[in-house]
Design a protein around this motif. Structure first.
Motif, PDB file in Angstrom:
ATOM      1  N   SER A  97       0.832  -1.209   0.000  1.00 48.78           N
ATOM      2  CA  SER A  97       0.000   0.000   0.000  1.00 48.78           C
ATOM      3  C   SER A  97       0.865   1.257   0.000  1.00 48.78           C
ATOM      4  CB  SER A  97      -0.940   0.000   1.206  1.00 48.78           C
ATOM      5  OG  SER A  97      -0.212  -0.055   2.416  1.00 48.78           O
ATOM      6  N   PHE A  98       2.018   1.194   0.688  1.00 48.68           N
ATOM      7  CA  PHE A  98       2.926   2.347   0.682  1.00 48.68           C
ATOM      8  C   PHE A  98       3.420   2.625  -0.732  1.00 48.68           C
ATOM      9  CE2 PHE A  98       7.141   4.193   0.710  1.00 48.68           C
ATOM     10  CZ  PHE A  98       7.006   5.256   1.585  1.00 48.68           C
ATOM     11  N   LEU A  99       3.831   1.559  -1.438  1.00 46.89           N
ATOM     12  CA  LEU A  99       4.356   1.743  -2.790  1.00 46.89           C
ATOM     13  C   LEU A  99       3.277   2.284  -3.725  1.00 46.89           C
ATOM     14  CD1 LEU A  99       6.935   1.345  -4.455  1.00 46.89           C
ATOM     15  CD2 LEU A  99       6.121  -0.937  -5.039  1.00 46.89           C
ATOM     16  N   LEU A 125      28.128  -9.867  -3.109  1.00 50.12           N
ATOM     17  CA  LEU A 125      27.940 -11.170  -3.719  1.00 50.12           C
ATOM     18  C   LEU A 125      26.627 -11.227  -4.492  1.00 50.12           C
ATOM     19  CD1 LEU A 125      29.152 -13.435  -0.778  1.00 50.12           C
ATOM     20  CD2 LEU A 125      30.399 -12.826  -2.844  1.00 50.12           C
ATOM     21  N   ALA A 126      26.598 -12.031  -5.538  1.00 48.72           N
ATOM     22  CA  ALA A 126      25.398 -12.171  -6.360  1.00 48.72           C
ATOM     23  C   ALA A 126      24.310 -12.904  -5.592  1.00 48.72           C
ATOM     24  CB  ALA A 126      25.726 -12.923  -7.641  1.00 48.72           C
ATOM     25  N   GLY A 127      23.051 -12.560  -5.877  1.00 45.97           N
ATOM     26  CA  GLY A 127      21.917 -13.240  -5.271  1.00 45.97           C
ATOM     27  C   GLY A 127      21.316 -12.549  -4.070  1.00 45.97           C
ATOM     28  N   VAL A 128      21.866 -11.398  -3.675  1.00 40.61           N
ATOM     29  CA  VAL A 128      21.362 -10.732  -2.471  1.00 40.61           C
ATOM     30  C   VAL A 128      20.038 -10.007  -2.733  1.00 40.61           C
ATOM     31  CG1 VAL A 128      23.640 -10.470  -1.439  1.00 40.61           C
ATOM     32  CG2 VAL A 128      22.752  -8.650  -2.926  1.00 40.61           C
ATOM     33  N   ASP A 129      19.704  -9.787  -3.993  1.00 38.13           N
ATOM     34  CA  ASP A 129      18.452  -9.104  -4.316  1.00 38.13           C
ATOM     35  C   ASP A 129      17.315 -10.105  -4.510  1.00 38.13           C
ATOM     36  OD1 ASP A 129      19.030  -6.190  -4.410  1.00 38.13           O
ATOM     37  OD2 ASP A 129      20.536  -6.826  -5.871  1.00 38.13           O
ATOM     38  N   THR A 130      16.098  -9.588  -4.687  1.00 35.51           N
ATOM     39  CA  THR A 130      14.896 -10.416  -4.758  1.00 35.51           C
ATOM     40  C   THR A 130      14.027  -9.970  -5.927  1.00 35.51           C
ATOM     41  OG1 THR A 130      14.936 -10.689  -2.352  1.00 35.51           O
ATOM     42  CG2 THR A 130      12.871 -11.203  -3.455  1.00 35.51           C
ATOM     43  N   ASN A 131      13.294 -10.896  -6.513  1.00 31.65           N
ATOM     44  CA  ASN A 131      12.392 -10.603  -7.631  1.00 31.65           C
ATOM     45  C   ASN A 131      10.939 -10.786  -7.216  1.00 31.65           C
ATOM     46  OD1 ASN A 131      14.714 -10.350  -9.221  1.00 31.65           O
ATOM     47  ND2 ASN A 131      14.571 -12.472  -9.925  1.00 31.65           N
ATOM     48  N   ALA A 132      10.055 -10.023  -7.847  1.00 31.72           N
ATOM     49  CA  ALA A 132       8.604 -10.207  -7.711  1.00 31.72           C
ATOM     50  C   ALA A 132       8.007 -10.215  -9.117  1.00 31.72           C
ATOM     51  CB  ALA A 132       7.984  -9.086  -6.879  1.00 31.72           C
ATOM     52  N   PHE A 133       7.108 -11.155  -9.365  1.00 34.15           N
ATOM     53  CA  PHE A 133       6.496 -11.279 -10.692  1.00 34.15           C
ATOM     54  C   PHE A 133       5.032 -10.857 -10.617  1.00 34.15           C
ATOM     55  CE2 PHE A 133      10.152 -14.024 -10.760  1.00 34.15           C
ATOM     56  CZ  PHE A 133      10.680 -13.840 -12.023  1.00 34.15           C
ATOM     57  N   LEU A 134       4.720  -9.747 -11.266  1.00 37.16           N
ATOM     58  CA  LEU A 134       3.352  -9.219 -11.275  1.00 37.16           C
ATOM     59  C   LEU A 134       2.699  -9.618 -12.592  1.00 37.16           C
ATOM     60  CD1 LEU A 134       3.972  -5.634  -9.820  1.00 37.16           C
ATOM     61  CD2 LEU A 134       3.792  -7.822  -8.628  1.00 37.16           C
ATOM     62  N   ARG A 135       2.074 -10.778 -12.599  1.00 37.31           N
ATOM     63  CA  ARG A 135       1.465 -11.290 -13.829  1.00 37.31           C
ATOM     64  C   ARG A 135       0.005 -10.878 -13.946  1.00 37.31           C
ATOM     65  NH1 ARG A 135       5.043 -15.498 -12.260  1.00 37.31           N
ATOM     66  NH2 ARG A 135       6.573 -15.966 -13.918  1.00 37.31           N
ATOM     67  N   VAL A 136      -0.739 -10.984 -12.845  1.00 38.71           N
ATOM     68  CA  VAL A 136      -2.151 -10.600 -12.816  1.00 38.71           C
ATOM     69  C   VAL A 136      -2.374  -9.740 -11.582  1.00 38.71           C
ATOM     70  CG1 VAL A 136      -2.894 -12.663 -14.057  1.00 38.71           C
ATOM     71  CG2 VAL A 136      -2.793 -12.709 -11.565  1.00 38.71           C
ATOM     72  N   PRO A 137      -3.429  -8.888 -11.579  1.00 38.42           N
ATOM     73  CA  PRO A 137      -3.653  -7.991 -10.440  1.00 38.42           C
ATOM     74  C   PRO A 137      -3.686  -8.701  -9.094  1.00 38.42           C
ATOM     75  CG  PRO A 137      -5.045  -7.358 -12.273  1.00 38.42           C
ATOM     76  CD  PRO A 137      -4.378  -8.639 -12.680  1.00 38.42           C
ATOM     77  N   GLY A 138      -4.185  -9.924  -9.049  1.00 37.62           N
ATOM     78  CA  GLY A 138      -4.290 -10.623  -7.783  1.00 37.62           C
ATOM     79  C   GLY A 138      -2.957 -10.999  -7.170  1.00 37.62           C
ATOM     80  N   ASP A 139      -1.875 -10.944  -7.975  1.00 39.82           N
ATOM     81  CA  ASP A 139      -0.541 -11.284  -7.470  1.00 39.82           C
ATOM     82  C   ASP A 139       0.095 -10.156  -6.678  1.00 39.82           C
ATOM     83  OD1 ASP A 139      -0.720 -13.684  -8.802  1.00 39.82           O
ATOM     84  OD2 ASP A 139       0.498 -13.056 -10.516  1.00 39.82           O
ATOM     85  N   ARG A 140      -0.348  -8.942  -6.911  1.00 37.85           N
ATOM     86  CA  ARG A 140       0.440  -7.783  -6.532  1.00 37.85           C
ATOM     87  C   ARG A 140       0.761  -7.684  -5.044  1.00 37.85           C
ATOM     88  NH1 ARG A 140      -0.848  -6.763 -11.416  1.00 37.85           N
ATOM     89  NH2 ARG A 140       0.095  -5.094 -12.637  1.00 37.85           N
ATOM     90  N   GLU A 141      -0.245  -7.786  -4.199  1.00 41.10           N
ATOM     91  CA  GLU A 141       0.005  -7.547  -2.774  1.00 41.10           C
ATOM     92  C   GLU A 141       0.991  -8.564  -2.200  1.00 41.10           C
ATOM     93  OE1 GLU A 141      -2.361  -6.808   1.420  1.00 41.10           O
ATOM     94  OE2 GLU A 141      -3.436  -6.824  -0.481  1.00 41.10           O
ATOM     95  N   GLN A 142       0.782  -9.841  -2.478  1.00 42.57           N
ATOM     96  CA  GLN A 142       1.666 -10.861  -1.919  1.00 42.57           C
ATOM     97  C   GLN A 142       3.069 -10.773  -2.512  1.00 42.57           C
ATOM     98  OE1 GLN A 142       0.563 -12.630   0.613  1.00 42.57           O
ATOM     99  NE2 GLN A 142       2.561 -13.592   0.897  1.00 42.57           N
ATOM    100  N   GLU A 143       3.161 -10.509  -3.799  1.00 41.62           N
ATOM    101  CA  GLU A 143       4.470 -10.416  -4.440  1.00 41.62           C
ATOM    102  C   GLU A 143       5.257  -9.204  -3.930  1.00 41.62           C
ATOM    103  OE1 GLU A 143       6.199 -12.260  -6.845  1.00 41.62           O
ATOM    104  OE2 GLU A 143       4.760 -13.854  -6.426  1.00 41.62           O
ATOM    105  N   LEU A 144       4.607  -8.073  -3.759  1.00 37.53           N
ATOM    106  CA  LEU A 144       5.295  -6.875  -3.273  1.00 37.53           C
ATOM    107  C   LEU A 144       5.671  -7.013  -1.808  1.00 37.53           C
ATOM    108  CD1 LEU A 144       3.213  -4.104  -5.067  1.00 37.53           C
ATOM    109  CD2 LEU A 144       5.523  -4.886  -5.626  1.00 37.53           C
ATOM    110  N   LEU A 145       4.842  -7.686  -1.043  1.00 37.27           N
ATOM    111  CA  LEU A 145       5.200  -7.980   0.345  1.00 37.27           C
ATOM    112  C   LEU A 145       6.490  -8.800   0.375  1.00 37.27           C
ATOM    113  CD1 LEU A 145       2.748  -9.369   3.052  1.00 37.27           C
ATOM    114  CD2 LEU A 145       5.039 -10.295   2.797  1.00 37.27           C
ATOM    115  N   GLY A 146       6.537  -9.849  -0.449  1.00 35.89           N
ATOM    116  CA  GLY A 146       7.728 -10.687  -0.501  1.00 35.89           C
ATOM    117  C   GLY A 146       8.945  -9.957  -1.038  1.00 35.89           C
TER     118      GLY A 146
END
Length: 405
Positions: A97-99, A125-146
């Motif tokens: 919600s902040f974003l 070191l490589a791998g310290v970052d994280t990805n989120a995949f926003l494919r459909v609107p229903g993914d957004r909240e959980q993916e952005l939280l993660g």
């Protein structure tokens, strides 16, 4: 709300002057490297997916509002790569919600990558970052939280601690918002003055490793135009690789649009190659006793039992899965070795499947060699290492591992 640094960096446009260090502080290391890489690619005929950058001030402002003081990093006794402290997972619930309130446009399908800022001159070191995949609107909240919670995953904390970076302070990152492509295959290339190794895997299929440009060109598994584009880009980039370094380049092949490069990292070779190319693992041989930890549970109650099995393994080899969310794996073992001040094994045989090794699986191989410089790290296909061995004879040339018993 903070001022949001959101800017689209188009591909195939003339380069502009962006000082490297101020840029890394403003958008994080990964985003700064992507901007520089995309500009270089535009000069040599390569391309990256369309993207824009959200500056690190957004996450910094979120921290000020929701993470005003340091909180304990409580991990399990044997964590997974992605284990998150419960306190930080709770804080992350406010991030979607902040974003949304900052005005960042996330309406289109996209992959979002964090881009951590990095303190001091220590190696990131490589791998310290994280990805989120926003494919459909229903993914957004959980993916952005993660996405936000992933800044505090156990793997990142271990890498920060090992590089002398303070793990207690709130973590700051820019965000890369990149178009989501229709991925038909993915791959990783390693490029050095004496090295051209390319791995390509169709989605859901078996990875194929080519250890020279000639073997890649001779293959008929890819359209000739894509093969030629890969070879042309690698040839152009090879001219700028310093001695003793490797470039790691990740790419994907879109089913309808062709080849896209995702990122580039500079890797330092720490171990003598002794006539081999230390890309996926160490170069060397081990023949001696082995402790097979495959199938070992990673629950807290099992930590003592694991420690008992590790006692006296300094001159032995250990076999463990490279990555396994259900059982003890290479990361869990590394966590125990460091946090319990245990002596490193002589060899570590990490087993994996036949699919792509791009992403975290590749990062883990380099991280293991970073933290265990005196251990032979030998990645091997699962079925090549029999179970219930008491003795193993194994050799790695840096690209492939052969189990001779």
């Amino acid at each position: 709300m903070p001022d949001v640094f959101v800017r689209t960096f188009p591909v195939n446009q003339p380069s502009v002057d962006r000082p490297s260090e101020p840029l890394r502080a403003a958008v994080g290391v990964k985003a700064a490297e992507l901007i520089e890489f995309s500009e270089e690619l535009s000069r040599i005929g390569g391309r990256v997916p369309a993207f824009h950058i959200v500056g690190a001030d957004v996450v910094r402002e979120f921290n000020l509002a929701h993470l005003r003081r340091s909180r304990p990093l409580g991990y399990p006794a044997i964590p997974e790569v992605g284990s998150i402290p419960p306190t930080h997972l709770q804080v992350a619930r406010a991030f979607p919600s902040f974003l949304a309130g900052t005005g960042v446009n996330l309406s289109a399908p996209a992959v979002i990558r964090t881009s951590l800022t990095w303190q001091g001159s220590s190696e990131r070191l490589a791998g310290v970052d994280t990805n989120a995949f926003l494919r459909v609107p229903g993914d957004r909240e959980q993916e952005l939280l993660g996405l936000y919670a992933g800044l505090y995953k156990a793997y990142t904390s271990l890498c920060m601690e090992g590089s002398g970076v303070n793990t207690a302070t709130p973590r700051v990152a820019g965000l890369i918002v990149m178009e989501l492509l229709d991925v038909a295959a993915e791959g990783v290339a390693y490029l050095g003055q004496d090295t051209h190794v390319v791995e390509i895997a169709p989605v859901g299929g078996e990875a194929i490793v080519f250890d020279s440009a000639e073997s890649l060109y001779a293959s008929r598994r890819l359209p000739r135009a894509i093969v030629q584009e890969i070879i042309d880009v690698l040839s152009a980039l090879s001219e700028s690789v310093p001695s003793g370094e490797l470039l790691e380049l990740e790419f994907i092949i879109d089913g309808g649009r062709g080849l896209f490069w995702l990122q580039r990292r500079r890797l330092v070779r720490r171990q003598a190659t002794r006539g081999g190319t230390a890309v996926y693992g160490s170069v060397g041989a081990f023949c001696g006793p082995v402790v097979d930890l495959r199938g070992t549970a990673r629950h807290t109650t099992d930590a003592r039992q694991v420690l008992k099995r590790l006692a006296g393994t300094a001159g032995s080899a250990i076999v463990v899965p490279l990555k396994d969310d259900a059982c003890l794996d290479a990361f869990g073992l590394l966590w125990l070795l460091r946090n319990m001040s245990l002596e490193s094994p002589a060899a570590l045989v990490v087993t994996h499947g036949t699919g792509t090794q791009a992403g975290m699986r590749t990062h883990l191989k380099w991280t293991l060699r970073h933290f265990l410089p005196h251990t032979l790290v030998l990645p091997a296909i699962d079925h090549s290492v029999p179970y219930a061995l008491s003795h193993i004879d194994v050799y790695g040339d840096g690209v492939r591992t052969t189990v001779r018993r």
